[in-house]
Write an enzyme that holds these catalytic residues in place. Sequence first.
Site, short mmCIF file in Angstrom:
data_model
loop_
_atom_site.label_atom_id
_atom_site.label_comp_id
_atom_site.label_asym_id
_atom_site.label_seq_id
_atom_site.Cartn_x
_atom_site.Cartn_y
_atom_site.Cartn_z
N ASP A 1 0.82 -1.21 0.00
CA ASP A 1 0.00 0.00 0.00
C ASP A 1 0.85 1.26 0.00
OD1 ASP A 1 -3.15 -0.49 0.60
OD2 ASP A 1 -1.94 -2.14 1.35
N SER A 2 1.95 1.23 0.73
CA SER A 2 2.82 2.41 0.79
C SER A 2 3.47 2.68 -0.56
CB SER A 2 3.90 2.22 1.86
OG SER A 2 3.31 2.12 3.15
#
Length: 396
Positions: A168-169
């Site tokens: 996600d990052s």
Amino acid sequence: MIGPIADLRVIDASTVLAGPLIGQIMADFGADVIKVEHPLTGDSLRGHGAQKDGRGLWWKMVARNKRCLGLDLSHPEGAEVFLDLASTADVVIENFRPGTLERWGLDWDVLSDRNPGLILCRVTGYGQTGPYADRPAFGTLIEAMSGFAHMTGEADQPPTLPPFGLADSVAGFSGVAAVMMAVHHRHATGRGQVVDLSILETLAAALGPHVVTWDQTGHIAQRSGNRSSNNAPRNTYLTADGCWVAVSSSADSVARRTMELVGRGDLVSEPWFATGAGRAEHAEEIDEALSSWIGERTLADVVDAFAAAEVAVAPVYDVAQYASDPQVQAREAITAVDDPDLGPVRMQNVLFGLSATPGTIRHTGRDLGADTDEVLKEVGLSVEQIEDLRAKQVVA
């Protein structure tokens, strides 16, 4: 509002991490980011991770600098309010399953008809098309499918997943770049567009040349612990006082100085030492030399000796040690932000430095619906209309 993109309004209608991270970074650099959440449940990120006094600490960071609006997009009146809001925006970020916005009457054609310059950033696990487009996906599944887990861990142990939101990052950082490219295009044409952001594809892109290597040689990267198949020395080593250090020597000259420092300069003249791949094939011998030398010295002595020899080394820190490091403190990489619930809260500072238009953290993540009245008045709703919507639980 200050910052290089203070002229942009962003509607963050996404949840949990990848999409909200895009909004966080844009807010840090001045954008007016309006966080849209379901009025009854809010973003589930509020309940993720550590809590203090009933407050989600992760939320305090990822929702920083955003205005919070509780709005039910699935309700026809809520969808109409959202259209009004989107007509004032430059960017909308969403991460619903493909087809969800369409079901609510908020598809791209409707949004772009209201606002031809709008940029719609659609964040999903697998992208908007393909046989998996409708499947639910979380970062863990992406870390598995991308090849990351297969490559990570000890050779004789199971694949290893990261203990944080890596996929996600990476998608969040990538999404900022994609959105700003679309903004640049709009400057030239006046037209917005759709950004189709696949979390799977962004993480796979971060894994280096493993695809082209497989394509051209048939080699599939395997787990090798902290060693690298590309170079040596590259590993973690234990000091005499029980601390771990990481050593890397991607440059040939650094590898040479490393071996001379630990008393094995004789290896430098070996034909295989001339390339990273050659050294990787002799990692056992190289690691034995470094482990022996480092294991006889304290962390302070190791770091000092490596620095004097211009060799790359770093201690393996936990978060408290990272926060206490003089380099981190000198650059204010961690900063304290006043929070109305918790007092001063330390968190990572803005992502990068800009000499002329630096980013800032103006406030931490706010309560659900904290800015609903303010935002809805800006798009023309009266106090009476807002209270009517609140009574119907369309807004919070």
